[in-house]
Design an enzyme around this catalytic site. Structure first.
Site, PDB file in Angstrom:
ATOM      1  N   SER A 112       0.880  -1.185  -0.222  1.00 31.27           N
ATOM      2  CA  SER A 112       0.083   0.066   0.092  1.00 31.27           C
ATOM      3  C   SER A 112       0.853   1.096  -0.077  1.00 31.27           C
ATOM      4  O   SER A 112       0.475   2.455  -0.500  1.00 31.27           O
ATOM      5  CB  SER A 112      -1.017   0.172   1.164  1.00 31.27           C
ATOM      6  OG  SER A 112      -0.217  -0.111   2.483  1.00 31.27           O
ATOM      7  N   GLU A 113       2.145   1.119   0.340  1.00 29.11           N
ATOM      8  CA  GLU A 113       2.847   2.253   0.557  1.00 29.11           C
ATOM      9  C   GLU A 113       4.450   1.816   0.589  1.00 29.11           C
ATOM     10  O   GLU A 113       4.798   0.901   1.142  1.00 29.11           O
ATOM     11  CB  GLU A 113       2.826   3.161   1.806  1.00 29.11           C
ATOM     12  CG  GLU A 113       1.543   4.155   1.733  1.00 29.11           C
ATOM     13  CD  GLU A 113       0.274   3.627   2.448  1.00 29.11           C
ATOM     14  OE1 GLU A 113      -0.744   4.531   2.348  1.00 29.11           O
ATOM     15  OE2 GLU A 113       0.295   2.852   3.134  1.00 29.11           O
ATOM     16  N   ALA A 114       5.281   2.904   0.229  1.00 28.27           N
ATOM     17  CA  ALA A 114       6.553   2.844   0.270  1.00 28.27           C
ATOM     18  C   ALA A 114       7.169   4.199   0.600  1.00 28.27           C
ATOM     19  O   ALA A 114       6.496   5.147   0.045  1.00 28.27           O
ATOM     20  CB  ALA A 114       7.266   2.174  -0.989  1.00 28.27           C
ATOM     21  N   HIS A 126       0.992   4.829   9.049  1.00 24.13           N
ATOM     22  CA  HIS A 126       1.939   3.644   9.349  1.00 24.13           C
ATOM     23  C   HIS A 126       3.210   3.905   8.626  1.00 24.13           C
ATOM     24  O   HIS A 126       4.265   3.501   9.067  1.00 24.13           O
ATOM     25  CB  HIS A 126       1.155   2.291   8.767  1.00 24.13           C
ATOM     26  CG  HIS A 126       1.525   1.713   7.748  1.00 24.13           C
ATOM     27  ND1 HIS A 126       0.949   2.173   6.489  1.00 24.13           N
ATOM     28  CD2 HIS A 126       2.425   0.726   7.078  1.00 24.13           C
ATOM     29  CE1 HIS A 126       1.495   1.301   5.434  1.00 24.13           C
ATOM     30  NE2 HIS A 126       2.221   0.444   5.842  1.00 24.13           N
TER      31      HIS A 126
END
Length: 289
Positions: free
Chosen positions: A46-48, A77
């Site tokens: 979902s994210e980096a 997060h």
């Protein structure tokens, strides 16, 4: 391409693989926005995030946060996961708090030596107050519930443009079966390419967690559910505590419907809302970028 230090961190859990994973490139120097976006898409997470030297002299590091297809000014997060990775790689804060620089400015992060948890000071809401009634009715229809099942609702915009709805029980939250076609079609200022819906419901008294939380937002392939969401929980806490709907300290569960066991620790102290959780490194090594 050059080899760069890399960690994959699980956030809002002390047990690997039960939280929300994050890819962290600890040296993003020299990478273009296009390269960061391409790598984020490749990770299938979902994210980096990409850590960089700070531009603000008060910050310990700067972070750029990406989800597939776009850059985010702030996300919870990724904030805790990036801080965990930075500390694990030998980062040392200049003061009592770690100070992260990101798209919304400076975010302070505190470390609890006793519990091992990290917590960030929630940024102020950019927008609050009740949602338009038409939005609430469409969200209820998209979630497959009656309008009367929504006990309260509010804008929860702290960078990510969350729309928060409070249901009457945790069981209702866990039973939701969102209609991706209805929610994905709300592309006119409701739930569009940047629109998000966050849902919370109270657990029965006496348990470890006060609320069950779920987060839905449009992704590249339709509606996505996020395992554990710091930005949403930060905004929900500011709304619910401010409205007298939650105590000043509580723990929220998230990810249950996905087989995860995320735990978000909320505390209102000295006029600030702190959002905390554990983080654990699952992968450490190098990535070629």
């Amino acid at each position: 391409m050059t080899s760069r230090p890399f960690q994959q961190v699980d956030v809002f859990t002390a047990t690997p693989y039960l939280g929300n994973p994050l890819a962290v490139v600890l040296d993003g120097s020299g990478l273009s926005t296009e390269q960061m976006l391409a790598f984020t898409h490749w990770t299938n997470l979902s994210e980096a995030t990409f850590l960089l030297p700070p531009e603000n002299p008060q910050a310990d590091y700067r972070v750029r946060i990406f989800s597939p297809g776009r850059e985010l000014p702030f996300a919870g997060h990724p904030t805790l996961g990036s801080c965990h990775a930075w500390l694990a790689a030998g980062g040392r804060p200049r003061g009592a708090h770690v100070v992260q620089e990101c798209g919304i400015g400076l975010v302070r992060i505190q470390r609890d030596a006793a519990s091992g948890r990290l917590a960030f000071a929630a940024p102020p809401l950019r927008k609050g107050g009740p949602l338009p009634e038409a939005d609430v009715e469409l969200i209820a229809r998209g979630l497959g519930i009656a309008r009367d099942d929504v006990a309260a609702h509010a804008w929860c915009d702290n960078g990510p443009n969350w729309r928060g709805v409070l249901l009457r029980s945790a069981e209702q939250v866990l039973a939701l079966k969102p209609d991706a076609a209805v929610l994905a079609g709300l592309d006119v200022g409701v739930v569009g390419p940047r629109g998000k819906v966050g849902v919370a419901g109270p657990h029965a008294a006496g348990g470890d967690c006060a609320f069950e939380v779920r987060a839905f937002f449009p992704g590249n392939n339709g509606m996505v559910e996020d395992p554990v969401t710091g930005s949403l929980n930060a905004a929900l806490a500011q709304w619910l505590i401010g409205a007298g709907l939650a105590p000043e300290r509580y723990v929220a569960a998230q990810g249950t419907a996905l087989g995860r066991a995320g735990r978000v620790h909320v505390a209102r102290e000295g006029g600030e809302t702190w959002i905390g959780g554990h983080a654990v490194t699952c992968i450490a090594g190098e990535v070629r970028l």
